[in-house]
Design a protein around this motif. Structure first.
Motif, PDB file in Angstrom:
ATOM      1  N   VAL A 190       0.925  -1.109  -0.103  1.00  0.00           N
ATOM      2  CA  VAL A 190       0.037  -0.083   0.110  1.00  0.00           C
ATOM      3  C   VAL A 190       0.821   1.238  -0.107  1.00  0.00           C
ATOM      4  CG1 VAL A 190      -0.275   0.175   2.621  1.00  0.00           C
ATOM      5  CG2 VAL A 190      -1.994   1.304   1.270  1.00  0.00           C
ATOM      6  N   GLU A 191       0.380   2.225  -0.813  1.00  0.00           N
ATOM      7  CA  GLU A 191       1.351   3.497  -0.905  1.00  0.00           C
ATOM      8  C   GLU A 191       0.186   4.625  -0.583  1.00  0.00           C
ATOM      9  OE1 GLU A 191       3.583   4.097  -4.271  1.00  0.00           O
ATOM     10  OE2 GLU A 191       3.359   2.004  -4.717  1.00  0.00           O
ATOM     11  N   PHE A 192       0.203   5.541   0.384  1.00  0.00           N
ATOM     12  CA  PHE A 192      -0.653   6.598   0.439  1.00  0.00           C
ATOM     13  C   PHE A 192      -0.289   7.855   0.842  1.00  0.00           C
ATOM     14  CE2 PHE A 192       0.323   4.658   4.599  1.00  0.00           C
ATOM     15  CZ  PHE A 192       0.100   5.563   5.536  1.00  0.00           C
ATOM     16  N   THR A 193      -1.231   8.936   0.884  1.00  0.00           N
ATOM     17  CA  THR A 193      -0.870  10.151   1.116  1.00  0.00           C
ATOM     18  C   THR A 193      -1.894  10.541   1.663  1.00  0.00           C
ATOM     19  OG1 THR A 193      -1.133  11.296  -0.938  1.00  0.00           O
ATOM     20  CG2 THR A 193       1.167  10.763  -0.492  1.00  0.00           C
ATOM     21  N   THR A 194      -2.037  11.730   2.657  1.00  0.00           N
ATOM     22  CA  THR A 194      -3.216  12.407   3.024  1.00  0.00           C
ATOM     23  C   THR A 194      -3.103  13.823   2.778  1.00  0.00           C
ATOM     24  OG1 THR A 194      -2.310  12.483   5.382  1.00  0.00           O
ATOM     25  CG2 THR A 194      -3.445  10.624   5.208  1.00  0.00           C
ATOM     26  N   GLU A 195      -4.190  14.486   2.697  1.00  0.00           N
ATOM     27  CA  GLU A 195      -4.226  15.729   2.466  1.00  0.00           C
ATOM     28  C   GLU A 195      -5.365  16.670   3.227  1.00  0.00           C
ATOM     29  OE1 GLU A 195      -4.463  17.135  -1.675  1.00  0.00           O
ATOM     30  OE2 GLU A 195      -3.859  15.038  -2.137  1.00  0.00           O
ATOM     31  N   PRO A 196      -4.938  17.837   3.663  1.00  0.00           N
ATOM     32  CA  PRO A 196      -4.121  18.787   3.021  1.00  0.00           C
ATOM     33  C   PRO A 196      -2.738  18.678   3.530  1.00  0.00           C
ATOM     34  CG  PRO A 196      -5.723  19.945   4.681  1.00  0.00           C
ATOM     35  CD  PRO A 196      -6.022  18.364   4.654  1.00  0.00           C
ATOM     36  N   PHE A 197      -1.880  19.208   2.818  1.00  0.00           N
ATOM     37  CA  PHE A 197      -0.365  19.230   3.339  1.00  0.00           C
ATOM     38  C   PHE A 197      -0.281  20.535   4.192  1.00  0.00           C
ATOM     39  CE2 PHE A 197      -0.021  17.250  -0.974  1.00  0.00           C
ATOM     40  CZ  PHE A 197       0.404  15.905  -0.626  1.00  0.00           C
ATOM     41  N   ASP A 198       0.925  20.176   4.759  1.00  0.00           N
ATOM     42  CA  ASP A 198       1.277  21.310   5.628  1.00  0.00           C
ATOM     43  C   ASP A 198       2.784  21.375   5.719  1.00  0.00           C
ATOM     44  OD1 ASP A 198       2.252  23.127   7.548  1.00  0.00           O
ATOM     45  OD2 ASP A 198       0.577  22.677   9.065  1.00  0.00           O
ATOM     46  N   LEU A 199       3.478  22.113   5.274  1.00  0.00           N
ATOM     47  CA  LEU A 199       5.015  22.122   5.184  1.00  0.00           C
ATOM     48  C   LEU A 199       5.784  22.533   6.297  1.00  0.00           C
ATOM     49  CD1 LEU A 199       5.540  23.534   1.449  1.00  0.00           C
ATOM     50  CD2 LEU A 199       5.297  21.149   2.115  1.00  0.00           C
ATOM     51  N   GLU A 200       4.821  23.006   7.417  1.00  0.00           N
ATOM     52  CA  GLU A 200       5.538  23.454   8.567  1.00  0.00           C
ATOM     53  C   GLU A 200       5.802  22.221   9.497  1.00  0.00           C
ATOM     54  OE1 GLU A 200       7.247  26.576   9.084  1.00  0.00           O
ATOM     55  OE2 GLU A 200       6.452  26.869   6.815  1.00  0.00           O
ATOM     56  N   GLU A 201       4.437  21.651   9.599  1.00  0.00           N
ATOM     57  CA  GLU A 201       4.435  20.401  10.639  1.00  0.00           C
ATOM     58  C   GLU A 201       3.529  19.427   9.832  1.00  0.00           C
ATOM     59  OE1 GLU A 201       1.921  21.270  14.310  1.00  0.00           O
ATOM     60  OE2 GLU A 201       2.954  23.028  13.917  1.00  0.00           O
ATOM     61  N   ALA A 202       3.895  18.204  10.740  1.00  0.00           N
ATOM     62  CA  ALA A 202       2.758  17.298  10.118  1.00  0.00           C
ATOM     63  C   ALA A 202       1.332  17.411  10.611  1.00  0.00           C
ATOM     64  CB  ALA A 202       3.163  15.777  10.720  1.00  0.00           C
ATOM     65  N   PRO A 203       0.447  17.570   9.883  1.00  0.00           N
ATOM     66  CA  PRO A 203      -0.849  17.586  10.181  1.00  0.00           C
ATOM     67  C   PRO A 203      -1.258  16.260  10.925  1.00  0.00           C
ATOM     68  CG  PRO A 203      -0.833  17.925   7.943  1.00  0.00           C
ATOM     69  CD  PRO A 203       0.539  17.412   8.233  1.00  0.00           C
ATOM     70  N   ALA A 262      -2.562   8.547  10.426  1.00  0.00           N
ATOM     71  CA  ALA A 262      -2.545   7.547   9.470  1.00  0.00           C
ATOM     72  C   ALA A 262      -1.198   6.769   9.570  1.00  0.00           C
ATOM     73  CB  ALA A 262      -2.669   8.105   8.013  1.00  0.00           C
ATOM     74  N   ARG A 263      -0.116   7.495   9.941  1.00  0.00           N
ATOM     75  CA  ARG A 263       1.105   6.956  10.094  1.00  0.00           C
ATOM     76  C   ARG A 263       1.211   6.034  11.385  1.00  0.00           C
ATOM     77  NH1 ARG A 263       4.330  12.272   8.676  1.00  0.00           N
ATOM     78  NH2 ARG A 263       4.153  12.358   6.615  1.00  0.00           N
ATOM     79  N   GLU A 264       0.422   6.538  12.287  1.00  0.00           N
ATOM     80  CA  GLU A 264       0.487   5.767  13.470  1.00  0.00           C
ATOM     81  C   GLU A 264      -0.285   4.238  13.248  1.00  0.00           C
ATOM     82  OE1 GLU A 264      -1.381   8.095  16.453  1.00  0.00           O
ATOM     83  OE2 GLU A 264       0.661   9.282  16.759  1.00  0.00           O
ATOM     84  N   VAL A 265      -1.408   4.375  12.686  1.00  0.00           N
ATOM     85  CA  VAL A 265      -1.993   3.090  12.329  1.00  0.00           C
ATOM     86  C   VAL A 265      -1.012   2.018  11.418  1.00  0.00           C
ATOM     87  CG1 VAL A 265      -3.791   2.035  10.864  1.00  0.00           C
ATOM     88  CG2 VAL A 265      -4.237   3.906  12.040  1.00  0.00           C
ATOM     89  N   ILE A 266      -0.064   2.574  10.525  1.00  0.00           N
ATOM     90  CA  ILE A 266       0.651   1.625   9.626  1.00  0.00           C
ATOM     91  C   ILE A 266       1.758   1.267  10.524  1.00  0.00           C
ATOM     92  CG2 ILE A 266       2.137   1.729   7.744  1.00  0.00           C
ATOM     93  CD1 ILE A 266      -0.713   1.472   6.720  1.00  0.00           C
ATOM     94  N   GLN A 267       2.250   1.986  11.339  1.00  0.00           N
ATOM     95  CA  GLN A 267       3.526   1.696  12.102  1.00  0.00           C
ATOM     96  C   GLN A 267       3.029   0.781  13.242  1.00  0.00           C
ATOM     97  OE1 GLN A 267       4.840   5.575  13.285  1.00  0.00           O
ATOM     98  NE2 GLN A 267       6.674   5.672  11.727  1.00  0.00           N
ATOM     99  N   LYS A 268       1.800   0.852  13.651  1.00  0.00           N
ATOM    100  CA  LYS A 268       1.486  -0.120  14.698  1.00  0.00           C
ATOM    101  C   LYS A 268       0.768  -1.583  13.997  1.00  0.00           C
ATOM    102  CE  LYS A 268      -0.082   3.185  18.037  1.00  0.00           C
ATOM    103  NZ  LYS A 268      -1.303   3.987  18.741  1.00  0.00           N
ATOM    104  N   ALA A 269       0.613  -1.676  13.044  1.00  0.00           N
ATOM    105  CA  ALA A 269       0.097  -2.633  12.249  1.00  0.00           C
ATOM    106  C   ALA A 269       1.298  -3.753  11.975  1.00  0.00           C
ATOM    107  CB  ALA A 269      -0.567  -2.398  10.794  1.00  0.00           C
TER     108      ALA A 269
END
Length: 83
Positions: free
Chosen positions: A5-18, A24-31
């Motif tokens: 699986v490849e994924f991205t979420t939006e909207p983007f924020d270049l200052e800090e991770a929304p 979403a990343r926590e779900v993938i890292q815990k799976a």
């Protein structure tokens, strides 16, 4: 069957991770997936089909609940070479 699986979420924020990206990343890292690669503009993971599909369901739910307005994803079957 193995999936990638490849994924991205939006909207983007270049200052800090929304919050939606973090969720979403926590779900993938815990799976229970392998070959997890988390990056600023895209994320990938591989694993057993059941684990990947369960993680995709959870990441969609959690990312949308955390404010994502779009989740782009691609799921590919990983071809297993058989002798």
């Amino acid at each position: 069957m193995r999936l990638r699986v490849e994924f991205t979420t939006e909207p983007f924020d270049l200052e800090e991770a929304p919050a939606h990206a973090v969720a979403a990343r926590e779900v993938i890292q815990k799976a229970q997936l392998d070959a997890v690669d988390v990056g600023p503009f895209g994320n990938t993971a591989e694993g057993d089909a059941g684990e990947v599909l369960g993680a995709v369901s959870a990441l969609l739910r959690d990312a949308l609940d955390a404010g994502a307005t779009r989740v782009s994803l691609q799921v590919n079957v990983i071809r297993e070479d058989t002798p």
